[in-house]
Design a protein around this motif. Structure first.
Motif, PDB file in Angstrom:
ATOM      1  N   UNK A 120       0.786  -1.228   0.000  1.00 33.63           N
ATOM      2  CA  UNK A 120       0.000   0.000   0.000  1.00 33.63           C
ATOM      3  C   UNK A 120       0.818   1.277   0.000  1.00 33.63           C
ATOM      4  N   UNK A 121       2.120   1.184   0.135  1.00 36.06           N
ATOM      5  CA  UNK A 121       2.974   2.375   0.187  1.00 36.06           C
ATOM      6  C   UNK A 121       3.271   2.875  -1.228  1.00 36.06           C
ATOM      7  N   UNK A 142       5.410  -6.884  -6.037  1.00 38.67           N
ATOM      8  CA  UNK A 142       4.867  -6.222  -7.222  1.00 38.67           C
ATOM      9  C   UNK A 142       5.141  -4.729  -7.126  1.00 38.67           C
ATOM     10  N   UNK A 143       5.432  -4.117  -8.254  1.00 39.85           N
ATOM     11  CA  UNK A 143       5.672  -2.678  -8.303  1.00 39.85           C
ATOM     12  C   UNK A 143       4.917  -2.113  -9.494  1.00 39.85           C
ATOM     13  N   UNK A 144       4.145  -1.069  -9.246  1.00 40.99           N
ATOM     14  CA  UNK A 144       3.493  -0.346 -10.332  1.00 40.99           C
ATOM     15  C   UNK A 144       4.185   1.000 -10.461  1.00 40.99           C
ATOM     16  N   UNK A 145       4.621   1.322 -11.680  1.00 42.47           N
ATOM     17  CA  UNK A 145       5.216   2.625 -11.963  1.00 42.47           C
ATOM     18  C   UNK A 145       4.170   3.414 -12.739  1.00 42.47           C
ATOM     19  N   UNK A 146       3.781   4.541 -12.160  1.00 45.10           N
ATOM     20  CA  UNK A 146       2.740   5.372 -12.762  1.00 45.10           C
ATOM     21  C   UNK A 146       3.392   6.585 -13.430  1.00 45.10           C
ATOM     22  N   UNK A 172       3.366   0.189  -4.474  1.00 41.69           N
ATOM     23  CA  UNK A 172       3.216  -1.235  -4.162  1.00 41.69           C
ATOM     24  C   UNK A 172       1.728  -1.507  -4.003  1.00 41.69           C
ATOM     25  N   UNK A 173       1.132  -2.133  -5.015  1.00 42.02           N
ATOM     26  CA  UNK A 173      -0.292  -2.449  -4.971  1.00 42.02           C
ATOM     27  C   UNK A 173      -0.538  -3.894  -4.544  1.00 42.02           C
TER      28      UNK A 173
END
Length: 186
Positions: A120-121, A142-146, A172-173
């Motif tokens: 969640x961070x 998992x890492x999401x790059x926006x 981190x979702x």
């Protein structure tokens, strides 16, 4: 792992043929320039032979390429596309391997960071100066790059290279901690 090695050999074969043809060299010309036998070059261009890393170094030098340029899929670096590592060396010892994860050009310097994000961070980054590039490699989680116009989701073993002179956020979702390597070049 055998599929990874086969893929690496096919990529190497394609790159050898391409860069040799760009110079209008025959296999004999490349052999003379590199000190690698023409038979070895023919076998490599047919993706039929495993090769030592030092032989690859000799071929790269003769073609005025970096090691990474010789063995990596062309146009992968800096494209903003998710890349999987390429296994370039394996051993009979279980688990022994060398994986080229991804490449990025550098003009002045490189920073290597090891990041952790809890579930969640997130981290909101300000754009870096023009010409800077980031290369990420997810170790676990998992890492999401926006970005302004898109999101890229990475899992363990994925890497991403992109120009960092734009706004972006690491998020981190997933349900578990995320660990990743961040390499900044300028």
């Amino acid at each position: 792992m055998a599929d990874d090695l086969d893929h690496a050999l096919r990529t190497l074969a394609d790159n050898l043929r391409y860069h040799r043809a760009q110079r209008a060299w025959t296999q004999d010309d490349l052999a003379q320039a590199s000190g690698v036998s023409r038979r070895m070059i023919a076998a490599l261009e047919a993706a039929r032979n495993n090769v030592s890393l030092s032989t690859l170094d000799h071929l790269a030098q003769a073609l005025s390429l970096t090691f990474a340029e010789l063995v990596s899929p062309r146009l992968s670096a800096g494209t903003g596309q998710v890349q999987r590592g390429v296994t370039l060396w394996t051993s009979s010892h279980l688990g022994s391997q060398a994986v080229l994860v991804n490449t990025a050009p550098a003009r002045q310097g490189t920073e290597l960071w090891h990041w952790h994000l809890g579930p969640g961070d997130h981290y909101v980054a300000a754009p870096d100066p023009q010409g800077m590039t980031e290369l990420l490699y997810v170790l676990h989680g998992e890492l999401t790059v926006e970005f302004t116009d898109r999101q890229v989701r990475l899992e363990a073993g994925d890497s991403l290279t992109y120009p960092s002179d734009q706004p972006y956020t690491y998020r981190n979702t997933g349900p578990a901690p995320t660990g990743f390597i961040r390499n900044v070049t300028h």
